[in-house]
Motif scaffolding. Structure first.
Motif, PDB file in Angstrom:
ATOM      1  N   THR A  77       0.862  -1.251  -0.029  1.00 11.59           N
ATOM      2  CA  THR A  77      -0.020  -0.091   0.053  1.00 11.59           C
ATOM      3  C   THR A  77       1.072   1.321   0.006  1.00 11.59           C
ATOM      4  O   THR A  77       1.466   1.265   0.812  1.00 11.59           O
ATOM      5  CB  THR A  77      -0.825  -0.147   1.459  1.00 11.59           C
ATOM      6  N   PRO A  78       0.826   1.916  -0.919  1.00 13.56           N
ATOM      7  CA  PRO A  78       1.426   3.432  -0.906  1.00 13.56           C
ATOM      8  C   PRO A  78       1.186   4.319   0.241  1.00 13.56           C
ATOM      9  O   PRO A  78      -0.174   4.196   0.709  1.00 13.56           O
ATOM     10  CB  PRO A  78       0.964   3.996  -2.414  1.00 13.56           C
ATOM     11  N   SER A  79       1.866   5.155   0.589  1.00  9.17           N
ATOM     12  CA  SER A  79       1.831   5.929   1.738  1.00  9.17           C
ATOM     13  C   SER A  79       1.168   7.192   1.350  1.00  9.17           C
ATOM     14  O   SER A  79       0.250   7.794   1.984  1.00  9.17           O
ATOM     15  CB  SER A  79       3.149   6.497   2.561  1.00  9.17           C
ATOM     16  N   VAL A  80       1.034   7.746   0.137  1.00  6.70           N
ATOM     17  CA  VAL A  80       0.447   8.640  -0.699  1.00  6.70           C
ATOM     18  C   VAL A  80       0.083   8.404  -1.884  1.00  6.70           C
ATOM     19  O   VAL A  80       0.908   7.919  -2.646  1.00  6.70           O
ATOM     20  CB  VAL A  80       1.629  10.031  -0.713  1.00  6.70           C
ATOM     21  N   ARG A  81      -0.887   8.932  -2.138  1.00  7.45           N
ATOM     22  CA  ARG A  81      -1.520   8.631  -3.607  1.00  7.45           C
ATOM     23  C   ARG A  81      -1.924   9.893  -4.370  1.00  7.45           C
ATOM     24  O   ARG A  81      -2.515  10.827  -3.908  1.00  7.45           O
ATOM     25  CB  ARG A  81      -2.875   7.630  -3.730  1.00  7.45           C
ATOM     26  N   ARG A  82      -1.721  10.142  -5.621  1.00  9.47           N
ATOM     27  CA  ARG A  82      -2.018  11.080  -6.600  1.00  9.47           C
ATOM     28  C   ARG A  82      -3.584  10.519  -6.904  1.00  9.47           C
ATOM     29  O   ARG A  82      -3.666   9.783  -7.448  1.00  9.47           O
ATOM     30  CB  ARG A  82      -1.093  11.285  -7.748  1.00  9.47           C
ATOM     31  N   VAL A  83      -4.152  11.917  -6.839  1.00  9.71           N
ATOM     32  CA  VAL A  83      -5.554  11.947  -7.304  1.00  9.71           C
ATOM     33  C   VAL A  83      -5.474  13.151  -8.434  1.00  9.71           C
ATOM     34  O   VAL A  83      -5.433  14.060  -8.011  1.00  9.71           O
ATOM     35  CB  VAL A  83      -6.590  11.990  -6.340  1.00  9.71           C
ATOM     36  N   TYR A  84      -6.471  12.698  -9.541  1.00 11.04           N
ATOM     37  CA  TYR A  84      -6.495  13.820 -10.480  1.00 11.04           C
ATOM     38  C   TYR A  84      -8.210  13.719 -10.813  1.00 11.04           C
ATOM     39  O   TYR A  84      -8.734  12.762 -10.639  1.00 11.04           O
ATOM     40  CB  TYR A  84      -5.931  13.359 -11.844  1.00 11.04           C
ATOM     41  N   ALA A  85      -8.606  15.108 -11.028  1.00 12.60           N
ATOM     42  CA  ALA A  85      -9.831  15.278 -11.490  1.00 12.60           C
ATOM     43  C   ALA A  85      -9.890  16.102 -12.846  1.00 12.60           C
ATOM     44  O   ALA A  85      -9.213  17.179 -12.562  1.00 12.60           O
ATOM     45  CB  ALA A  85     -10.774  15.637 -10.591  1.00 12.60           C
ATOM     46  N   SER A  86     -10.474  15.670 -13.983  1.00 14.97           N
ATOM     47  CA  SER A  86     -10.581  16.679 -14.967  1.00 14.97           C
ATOM     48  C   SER A  86     -12.143  16.697 -15.682  1.00 14.97           C
ATOM     49  O   SER A  86     -12.575  15.837 -15.856  1.00 14.97           O
ATOM     50  CB  SER A  86      -9.647  15.910 -15.894  1.00 14.97           C
ATOM     51  N   HIS A  87     -12.571  17.903 -15.982  1.00 20.50           N
ATOM     52  CA  HIS A  87     -13.484  18.302 -16.557  1.00 20.50           C
ATOM     53  C   HIS A  87     -13.171  18.622 -18.051  1.00 20.50           C
ATOM     54  O   HIS A  87     -12.208  19.322 -18.517  1.00 20.50           O
ATOM     55  CB  HIS A  87     -14.360  19.233 -15.983  1.00 20.50           C
ATOM     56  N   THR A  88     -13.896  17.930 -19.081  1.00 19.39           N
ATOM     57  CA  THR A  88     -13.805  17.962 -20.419  1.00 19.39           C
ATOM     58  C   THR A  88     -14.635  18.600 -21.430  1.00 19.39           C
ATOM     59  O   THR A  88     -14.521  18.906 -22.601  1.00 19.39           O
ATOM     60  CB  THR A  88     -13.558  16.397 -20.937  1.00 19.39           C
ATOM     61  N   ALA A  89     -15.730  19.386 -20.980  1.00 20.77           N
ATOM     62  CA  ALA A  89     -16.499  20.109 -21.865  1.00 20.77           C
ATOM     63  C   ALA A  89     -15.926  21.509 -22.155  1.00 20.77           C
ATOM     64  O   ALA A  89     -15.520  22.187 -21.205  1.00 20.77           O
ATOM     65  CB  ALA A  89     -17.876  20.415 -20.704  1.00 20.77           C
ATOM     66  N   PRO A  90     -15.833  21.702 -23.304  1.00 14.95           N
ATOM     67  CA  PRO A  90     -15.353  23.070 -23.882  1.00 14.95           C
ATOM     68  C   PRO A  90     -15.995  24.237 -23.248  1.00 14.95           C
ATOM     69  O   PRO A  90     -17.282  24.220 -22.888  1.00 14.95           O
ATOM     70  CB  PRO A  90     -15.746  23.106 -25.256  1.00 14.95           C
ATOM     71  N   GLY A  91     -15.190  25.309 -22.951  1.00 17.78           N
ATOM     72  CA  GLY A  91     -15.542  26.263 -22.223  1.00 17.78           C
ATOM     73  C   GLY A  91     -15.421  26.355 -20.657  1.00 17.78           C
ATOM     74  O   GLY A  91     -15.442  27.340 -20.001  1.00 17.78           O
TER      75      GLY A  91
END
Length: 314
Positions: A77-91
């Protein structure tokens, strides 16, 4: 050796309009091995995986696991994890990132707000911030879903990483493994298939300039599949490659035929006729099955630019 990817390539199966549909992508770093359904068959707590899936259902958020390219031993188990969130709707395109020690914090997210494009909900729940680095290049490598993703995706991810391309991650599932190696580029959310390292580098350079490469593109994940095919057809017809220039604003009809309206930020509109048909001859759509099928294809029948008065009426 024949694979679903080699058969699809040999039959020259069209690639446009085949991308996974998601307004917002949520990515959690999870090293180690992945099973076919990675959210519940990896080192991530399966109860958490099921809970996150339930929370995201119907919100427009698609969840996937990511890991750095390389060997994937049972590393714990990693001690720290990267999380990403991305919204893709133009504008309203954005990519935010955070680091978490406890992945259960994902349940603090307001998934409905994320799906609607509210980046503040991500930042307030996970102390997330705008991602200021290179675009993300997500290569599907989950051989437990389909061997083509491992045979073709892993070498591509490794080559990109070894050549110094930043932002490269392996990802659990992008759909359409018969188009392996498959790629998703964030923040704009355009998916690609049958790509090599040179093509990926060109795609990423274009994204850094706010432009989209159409060759090899499966579509933008912000749109349903008829809309994906229509938007790419307008890009080609109009010679418009700026990422935020076009939006799918209307889809009339139902399978097997749609009339899709695509709008430009400068006020121009196009009406695109898209027809769904079956790809022939029947073939196994995945290396994991011997059942023959005829995958749906999206064919653009006509692209017509509308007069300004007609566009306003539509």
């Amino acid at each position: 050796m024949s694979t679903c990817a080699s058969v699809s390539r040999d039959l020259d199966e069209p690639i446009s309009g085949t991308a996974a549909t998601a307004k917002t992508w949520l990515l959690l770093e999870q090293p180690g091995p992945w099973g076919a359904h990675a959210l519940t068959s990896s080192h991530l707590d399966p109860a958490l995986g099921r809970a996150v899936e339930r929370a995201a259902k119907g919100t427009g958020v698609r969840i996937a696991l990511i890991r750095r390219p390389g060997r994937h031993a049972d590393c714990g188990t990693p001690s720290v994890r990267r999380v990403y969130a991305s919204h893709t709707a133009p504008g309203n395109v954005w990519l935010h990132s955070a680091e978490v020690r406890d992945p259960r914090r994902l349940l603090d997210l307001d998934f409905a707000a994320l799906g609607a494009g509210d980046h503040d909900s991500f930042g307030s729940a996970l102390d997330g911030r705008p991602h200021t680095g290179d675009p993300l290049a997500l290569v599907c490598t989950n051989g437990k879903r389909d061997r083509c993703c491992a045979l073709l995706g892993r070498p591509l991810a490794a080559e990109l990483s070894a050549s110094g391309v930043d932002g490269v991650w392996e990802v659990t599932h992008l759909g359409g493994h018969r188009f392996s190696p498959t790629l998703l580029v964030l923040p704009y959310g355009y998916a690609y298939g049958r790509v090599g390292a040179h093509a990926v580098k060109e795609i990423l350079h274009s994204v850094q300039d706010g432009r989209i490469v159409v060759e090899g593109c499966r579509g933008g994940s912000a749109w349903e599949r008829p809309g994906q095919a229509a938007e790419l057809a307008v890009r080609t017809a109009a010679g418009e490659y700026a990422a935020d220039a076009l939006s799918v604003v209307r889809m009339d009809g139902a399978a097997p035929r749609w009339e899709v309206t695509v709008a430009h930020v400068d006020g121009r509109h196009w009406r695109v006729a898209v027809a769904q048909s079956a790809s022939l001859p029947p073939r196994a759509e995945s290396c994991g099955t011997s059942v023959l099928g005829s995958p749906a294809r999206m064919d653009v029948v006509a692209v017509r630019e509308l007069a300004p008065s007609t566009a306003l009426a539509s």
